[in-house]
Design a protein around this motif. Structure first.
Motif, PDB file in Angstrom:
ATOM      1  N   SER A 258       0.825  -1.210   0.000  1.00  0.00           N
ATOM      2  CA  SER A 258       0.000   0.000   0.000  1.00  0.00           C
ATOM      3  C   SER A 258       0.856   1.255   0.000  1.00  0.00           C
ATOM      4  O   SER A 258       0.503   2.259  -0.629  1.00  0.00           O
ATOM      5  N   PHE A 259       1.984   1.232   0.697  1.00  0.00           N
ATOM      6  CA  PHE A 259       2.870   2.392   0.665  1.00  0.00           C
ATOM      7  C   PHE A 259       3.370   2.649  -0.756  1.00  0.00           C
ATOM      8  O   PHE A 259       3.418   3.789  -1.217  1.00  0.00           O
ATOM      9  N   ARG A 260       3.722   1.588  -1.444  1.00  0.00           N
ATOM     10  CA  ARG A 260       4.168   1.755  -2.824  1.00  0.00           C
ATOM     11  C   ARG A 260       3.023   2.218  -3.730  1.00  0.00           C
ATOM     12  O   ARG A 260       3.236   2.994  -4.677  1.00  0.00           O
ATOM     13  N   ALA A 261       1.809   1.770  -3.423  1.00  0.00           N
ATOM     14  CA  ALA A 261       0.641   2.232  -4.186  1.00  0.00           C
ATOM     15  C   ALA A 261       0.408   3.725  -3.973  1.00  0.00           C
ATOM     16  O   ALA A 261       0.010   4.445  -4.903  1.00  0.00           O
ATOM     17  N   ILE A 262       0.664   4.197  -2.761  1.00  0.00           N
ATOM     18  CA  ILE A 262       0.531   5.631  -2.475  1.00  0.00           C
ATOM     19  C   ILE A 262       1.470   6.437  -3.364  1.00  0.00           C
ATOM     20  O   ILE A 262       1.102   7.495  -3.892  1.00  0.00           O
ATOM     21  N   GLN A 263       2.674   5.944  -3.563  1.00  0.00           N
ATOM     22  CA  GLN A 263       3.622   6.651  -4.433  1.00  0.00           C
ATOM     23  C   GLN A 263       3.088   6.729  -5.865  1.00  0.00           C
ATOM     24  O   GLN A 263       3.219   7.753  -6.541  1.00  0.00           O
ATOM     25  N   ARG A 264       2.470   5.635  -6.314  1.00  0.00           N
ATOM     26  CA  ARG A 264       1.942   5.607  -7.685  1.00  0.00           C
ATOM     27  C   ARG A 264       0.755   6.555  -7.863  1.00  0.00           C
ATOM     28  O   ARG A 264       0.670   7.286  -8.842  1.00  0.00           O
ATOM     29  N   HIS A 265      -0.136   6.520  -6.901  1.00  0.00           N
ATOM     30  CA  HIS A 265      -1.409   7.221  -7.065  1.00  0.00           C
ATOM     31  C   HIS A 265      -1.355   8.703  -6.708  1.00  0.00           C
ATOM     32  O   HIS A 265      -2.074   9.505  -7.302  1.00  0.00           O
ATOM     33  N   PHE A 266      -0.527   9.058  -5.732  1.00  0.00           N
ATOM     34  CA  PHE A 266      -0.704  10.369  -5.108  1.00  0.00           C
ATOM     35  C   PHE A 266       0.523  11.277  -5.072  1.00  0.00           C
ATOM     36  O   PHE A 266       0.386  12.480  -4.878  1.00  0.00           O
ATOM     37  N   VAL A 267       1.715  10.727  -5.164  1.00  0.00           N
ATOM     38  CA  VAL A 267       2.922  11.529  -4.949  1.00  0.00           C
ATOM     39  C   VAL A 267       3.390  12.130  -6.274  1.00  0.00           C
ATOM     40  O   VAL A 267       3.579  11.423  -7.267  1.00  0.00           O
ATOM     41  N   GLY A 268       3.548  13.456  -6.276  1.00  0.00           N
ATOM     42  CA  GLY A 268       4.074  14.163  -7.439  1.00  0.00           C
ATOM     43  C   GLY A 268       5.386  14.843  -7.090  1.00  0.00           C
ATOM     44  O   GLY A 268       5.793  14.901  -5.924  1.00  0.00           O
ATOM     45  N   GLN A 269       6.031  15.388  -8.097  1.00  0.00           N
ATOM     46  CA  GLN A 269       7.342  16.025  -7.898  1.00  0.00           C
ATOM     47  C   GLN A 269       7.406  17.327  -8.681  1.00  0.00           C
ATOM     48  O   GLN A 269       7.088  17.364  -9.873  1.00  0.00           O
ATOM     49  N   MET A 270       7.805  18.387  -7.986  1.00  0.00           N
ATOM     50  CA  MET A 270       7.997  19.676  -8.638  1.00  0.00           C
ATOM     51  C   MET A 270       9.300  19.663  -9.448  1.00  0.00           C
ATOM     52  O   MET A 270      10.126  18.766  -9.302  1.00  0.00           O
ATOM     53  N   ARG A 271       9.491  20.690 -10.273  1.00  0.00           N
ATOM     54  CA  ARG A 271      10.702  20.755 -11.088  1.00  0.00           C
ATOM     55  C   ARG A 271      11.971  20.813 -10.255  1.00  0.00           C
ATOM     56  O   ARG A 271      13.037  20.350 -10.674  1.00  0.00           O
ATOM     57  N   ASP A 272      11.849  21.382  -9.033  1.00  0.00           N
ATOM     58  CA  ASP A 272      13.044  21.473  -8.179  1.00  0.00           C
ATOM     59  C   ASP A 272      13.263  20.208  -7.345  1.00  0.00           C
ATOM     60  O   ASP A 272      14.161  20.164  -6.508  1.00  0.00           O
ATOM     61  N   GLY A 273      12.445  19.193  -7.578  1.00  0.00           N
ATOM     62  CA  GLY A 273      12.605  17.937  -6.859  1.00  0.00           C
ATOM     63  C   GLY A 273      11.729  17.803  -5.635  1.00  0.00           C
ATOM     64  O   GLY A 273      11.654  16.730  -5.029  1.00  0.00           O
ATOM     65  N   THR A 274      11.046  18.883  -5.224  1.00  0.00           N
ATOM     66  CA  THR A 274      10.174  18.841  -4.056  1.00  0.00           C
ATOM     67  C   THR A 274       8.990  17.903  -4.304  1.00  0.00           C
ATOM     68  O   THR A 274       8.337  17.981  -5.351  1.00  0.00           O
ATOM     69  N   LEU A 275       8.733  17.030  -3.349  1.00  0.00           N
ATOM     70  CA  LEU A 275       7.603  16.109  -3.447  1.00  0.00           C
ATOM     71  C   LEU A 275       6.332  16.756  -2.899  1.00  0.00           C
ATOM     72  O   LEU A 275       6.380  17.608  -2.021  1.00  0.00           O
ATOM     73  N   PHE A 276       5.190  16.328  -3.416  1.00  0.00           N
ATOM     74  CA  PHE A 276       3.910  16.766  -2.854  1.00  0.00           C
ATOM     75  C   PHE A 276       2.908  15.628  -2.948  1.00  0.00           C
ATOM     76  O   PHE A 276       3.059  14.704  -3.758  1.00  0.00           O
ATOM     77  N   TYR A 309      -1.079  19.500  -1.370  1.00  0.00           N
ATOM     78  CA  TYR A 309      -0.374  20.331  -0.379  1.00  0.00           C
ATOM     79  C   TYR A 309      -1.148  20.527   0.924  1.00  0.00           C
ATOM     80  O   TYR A 309      -0.790  21.378   1.722  1.00  0.00           O
ATOM     81  N   ASP A 310      -2.209  19.777   1.154  1.00  0.00           N
ATOM     82  CA  ASP A 310      -2.966  19.936   2.399  1.00  0.00           C
ATOM     83  C   ASP A 310      -2.172  19.333   3.556  1.00  0.00           C
ATOM     84  O   ASP A 310      -1.620  18.236   3.433  1.00  0.00           O
ATOM     85  N   ILE A 311      -2.123  20.037   4.671  1.00  0.00           N
ATOM     86  CA  ILE A 311      -1.274  19.565   5.772  1.00  0.00           C
ATOM     87  C   ILE A 311      -1.746  18.241   6.360  1.00  0.00           C
ATOM     88  O   ILE A 311      -0.934  17.469   6.866  1.00  0.00           O
ATOM     89  N   LYS A 312      -3.039  17.976   6.306  1.00  0.00           N
ATOM     90  CA  LYS A 312      -3.529  16.695   6.834  1.00  0.00           C
ATOM     91  C   LYS A 312      -3.054  15.541   5.966  1.00  0.00           C
ATOM     92  O   LYS A 312      -2.754  14.460   6.460  1.00  0.00           O
ATOM     93  N   GLY A 313      -2.960  15.782   4.663  1.00  0.00           N
ATOM     94  CA  GLY A 313      -2.396  14.766   3.785  1.00  0.00           C
ATOM     95  C   GLY A 313      -0.888  14.666   3.919  1.00  0.00           C
ATOM     96  O   GLY A 313      -0.322  13.571   3.993  1.00  0.00           O
ATOM     97  N   THR A 314      -0.218  15.827   3.965  1.00  0.00           N
ATOM     98  CA  THR A 314       1.244  15.832   4.084  1.00  0.00           C
ATOM     99  C   THR A 314       1.686  15.160   5.381  1.00  0.00           C
ATOM    100  O   THR A 314       2.606  14.335   5.391  1.00  0.00           O
ATOM    101  N   GLY A 315       1.035  15.504   6.482  1.00  0.00           N
ATOM    102  CA  GLY A 315       1.384  14.884   7.762  1.00  0.00           C
ATOM    103  C   GLY A 315       1.179  13.383   7.736  1.00  0.00           C
ATOM    104  O   GLY A 315       2.014  12.615   8.234  1.00  0.00           O
TER     105      GLY A 315
END
Length: 331
Positions: A258-276, A309-315
């Motif tokens: 499921s953790f790996r699925a979270i990376q597939r479904h929800f995690v993006g990356q800005m041009r500077d490498g910052t994840l969201f 970028y919602d803090i409840k999701g980020t946390g």
């Protein structure tokens, strides 16, 4: 172990606990809001590390709130004073781990006060589970109203209409954190561990491509979607408990998936490498103001704003990442 992270925590708490009295800025005890309790764990952490009693005094204020918190007829905490006779799953994450950690720190237990508090915290977890449990789906709905006064409450059961993913995730992480704190030989441990295994098994059954839906009890219904914050919270909870050998080994492997699925479904990356983290429901609740009443319907839950970028999701994503890094072996 990096100082910058400790400084971040301390600076955040010092914004609210500004002097040695332990008074908490902008805190109002008689609102009896369980959401106010959650940061108490950071106060206990800072007291343990620094020995500064202002943090303990501030934690004492929050413990006093729990002593005086209004309760249902069977002893369950009201979610807030403005939500009378209601228990919400959210509130167990906010209150139970602090309650247990505070009691475990008590040095003088001659009168049995410490264990009485721990038993009370365990009771809150049990009551919330029982009152929100829907036997047909074997899922827990968002809230329960003992009085049946709310439009969202079923007149027979008092339950709200649906199982909201983030509420279940909050509950599960609260339960997992309590299990992490409790000694395994404590009288409350095994019943809570068994409850964690029961709810984890059911949640793992209903995953959709490794993640969880916004409305858990409505798979396939038009408008339902995979939601990131609930998925992160449930993943974090199962990983924590499984890594502590409180769940079967297969659940550890499943939660790592499921953790790996979270990376597939929800995690993006800005041009500077910052994840969201994307696809986070910004907020959902029950009842409230007449002109913006939250009726707990399916249409209500899927109508709430979704974004990044919602803090409840980020946390929640940070919790999941830390739990994943702490789980062994990696699949």
């Amino acid at each position: 172990g990096e100082k910058k992270y400790f400084d971040y925590i301390k600076d955040a708490m010092d914004t609210f606990v500004t002097d040695e009295s332990g008074a908490i800025r902008d805190y109002t005890l008689d609102e009896f809001n369980l959401d106010y309790i959650c940061n108490g764990r950071q106060l206990l952490y800072l007291y343990k590390v620094t020995g500064d009693k202002k943090y303990l005094r501030a934690a004492d204020v929050l413990r006093d709130q729990l002593r005086r918190q209004p309760r249902t007829s069977d002893g369950g905490f009201w979610h807030k004073k403005c939500y009378p006779y209601q228990m919400w799953l959210d509130g167990l994450h906010m209150s139970a781990p602090f309650y247990v950690e505070y009691c475990l720190m008590a040095e003088d237990d001659a009168a049995g006060i410490r264990d009485a508090g721990i038993r009370d915290a365990a009771k809150q977890l049990q009551l919330a589970y029982e009152h929100t449990y829907e036997p047909k789906t074997r899922l827990n709905h968002h809230g329960w109203d003992e009085s049946r006064a709310q439009q969202w409450s079923d007149p027979e059961t008092g339950r709200s209409a649906h199982a909201w993913g983030r509420a279940v995730g909050w509950y599960m992480l609260g339960l997992a954190d309590v299990l992490t704190l409790l000694p395994e030989n404590h009288e409350c441990f095994e019943s809570l561990r068994a409850l964690m295994e029961k709810i984890s098994a059911r949640m793992l059954e209903i995953r959709v491509d490794g993640a969880w839906l916004q409305v858990l009890d409505c798979p396939g219904r038009e408008g339902n979607y995979l939601e990131s914050s609930g998925s992160c919270l449930m993943t974090a909870a199962i990983l924590k408990a499984a890594a502590n050998h409180q769940l079967p080994d297969w659940m550890l492997a499943a939660a790592q998936e499921s953790f790996r699925a979270i990376q597939r479904h929800f995690v993006g990356q800005m041009r500077d490498g910052t994840l969201f983290l994307a696809k986070t429901c910004y907020g959902a609740g029950l009842g409230g103001k007449t002109d913006a009443y939250r009726d707990g319907s399916y249409d209500y839950y899927i109508s709430e704003t979704v974004g990044s970028y919602d803090i409840k999701g980020t946390g929640a994503s940070i919790q999941a990442a830390c739990a994943y890094e702490g789980s062994e072996p990696h699949a």
